[in-house]
Design a protein around this motif. Sequence first.
Motif, short mmCIF file in Angstrom:
data_model
loop_
_atom_site.label_atom_id
_atom_site.label_comp_id
_atom_site.label_asym_id
_atom_site.label_seq_id
_atom_site.Cartn_x
_atom_site.Cartn_y
_atom_site.Cartn_z
N VAL A 53 0.70 -1.15 0.03
CA VAL A 53 0.06 0.19 0.07
C VAL A 53 0.88 1.22 -0.03
CG1 VAL A 53 -1.69 1.14 1.60
CG2 VAL A 53 -1.98 -0.95 1.06
N ALA A 54 1.74 1.32 0.62
CA ALA A 54 2.88 2.42 1.04
C ALA A 54 3.48 2.70 -0.54
CB ALA A 54 3.98 2.28 2.13
N ARG A 55 3.84 1.87 -1.01
CA ARG A 55 4.62 2.00 -2.35
C ARG A 55 3.42 2.52 -3.54
NH1 ARG A 55 7.53 -3.40 -1.33
NH2 ARG A 55 9.57 -2.70 -0.71
N GLU A 56 2.24 1.81 -3.48
CA GLU A 56 1.37 2.37 -4.52
C GLU A 56 0.80 3.78 -4.02
OE1 GLU A 56 -3.03 1.24 -5.53
OE2 GLU A 56 -1.91 -0.49 -4.59
N LEU A 96 7.89 7.87 -13.25
CA LEU A 96 6.97 6.60 -12.69
C LEU A 96 6.54 6.59 -11.37
CD1 LEU A 96 8.06 3.79 -15.31
CD2 LEU A 96 6.08 5.50 -15.77
N ASP A 97 7.24 7.29 -10.53
CA ASP A 97 7.10 7.16 -9.04
C ASP A 97 7.20 8.55 -8.28
OD1 ASP A 97 6.88 6.58 -6.28
OD2 ASP A 97 7.54 4.78 -6.85
N ARG A 98 5.88 9.30 -8.29
CA ARG A 98 6.01 10.78 -7.47
C ARG A 98 6.79 10.65 -6.33
NH1 ARG A 98 0.25 12.99 -7.68
NH2 ARG A 98 1.53 14.74 -6.44
N GLY A 99 6.33 9.62 -5.23
CA GLY A 99 6.86 9.70 -3.95
C GLY A 99 8.27 9.55 -4.08
N PHE A 100 8.87 8.51 -5.02
CA PHE A 100 10.21 8.55 -4.95
C PHE A 100 11.00 9.51 -5.36
CE2 PHE A 100 14.08 6.84 -7.30
CZ PHE A 100 14.96 6.61 -6.25
N ALA A 101 10.46 10.33 -6.44
CA ALA A 101 11.24 11.50 -6.99
C ALA A 101 11.20 12.64 -5.56
CB ALA A 101 10.39 12.17 -8.14
N ALA A 102 10.21 12.56 -4.82
CA ALA A 102 10.13 13.76 -3.85
C ALA A 102 11.21 13.13 -2.72
CB ALA A 102 8.70 13.68 -3.15
N ALA A 103 11.28 11.94 -2.40
CA ALA A 103 12.08 11.36 -1.30
C ALA A 103 13.42 11.51 -1.98
CB ALA A 103 11.77 9.64 -1.14
#
Length: 187
Positions: free
Chosen positions: A23-26, A103-110
């Motif tokens: 869930v967190a990854r998604e 492809l991954d907004r959260g990863f970009a931010a992190a």
Amino acid sequence: MTANLTHNLRSDARDNRDRIMAVAREVFAVEGLDVPMREIARRAGVGPATLYRRFPTKEALVVEAFSEQMAACTAAVEDGLAHPDPWEGFCLTVREVCRLHVLDRGFAAAFTSAYPKAIDFAEVRDTSFRSLAVLIRRAKATGRLRADFSVDDVVLLLMASSGVRNGTPAIARRLATLFLEGSAELH
């Protein structure tokens, strides 16, 4: 160490942890990092106490959720350094890192330091940037990369990629191509 901790969990605890991570990854990929921990617990079908027992802080959850992407970014830079043509190695690295971030907004931010206190991320990110600086110097030496190009320009690309909504591989390729064309030395 994570593998040992996961391996030693009871099967129900391991299932809970796996659901939390999925869930967190998604959620982070689609919605970014602003999703509250309680919402992640709710969507994973666990109580907040279960989530906080496994991940006492959001930073801990973010680091764990993106460990595979961090490894992929590190591998992209290493692949670029291993390429016999420094310019092509640089291009290969930019394309892959751009793809991962679009492809991954959260990863970009992190990755671009939304969680600068996450020691695991900071160390890996700094190592990647040092290796990227070597790759940039090598690409400049070929005469194909602009003389004024710096690691900060790659960070700019990563920040721009975080603004892409509903990213696709085609969008990532287009963004990387435009970036690379703008970065090439004009002759």
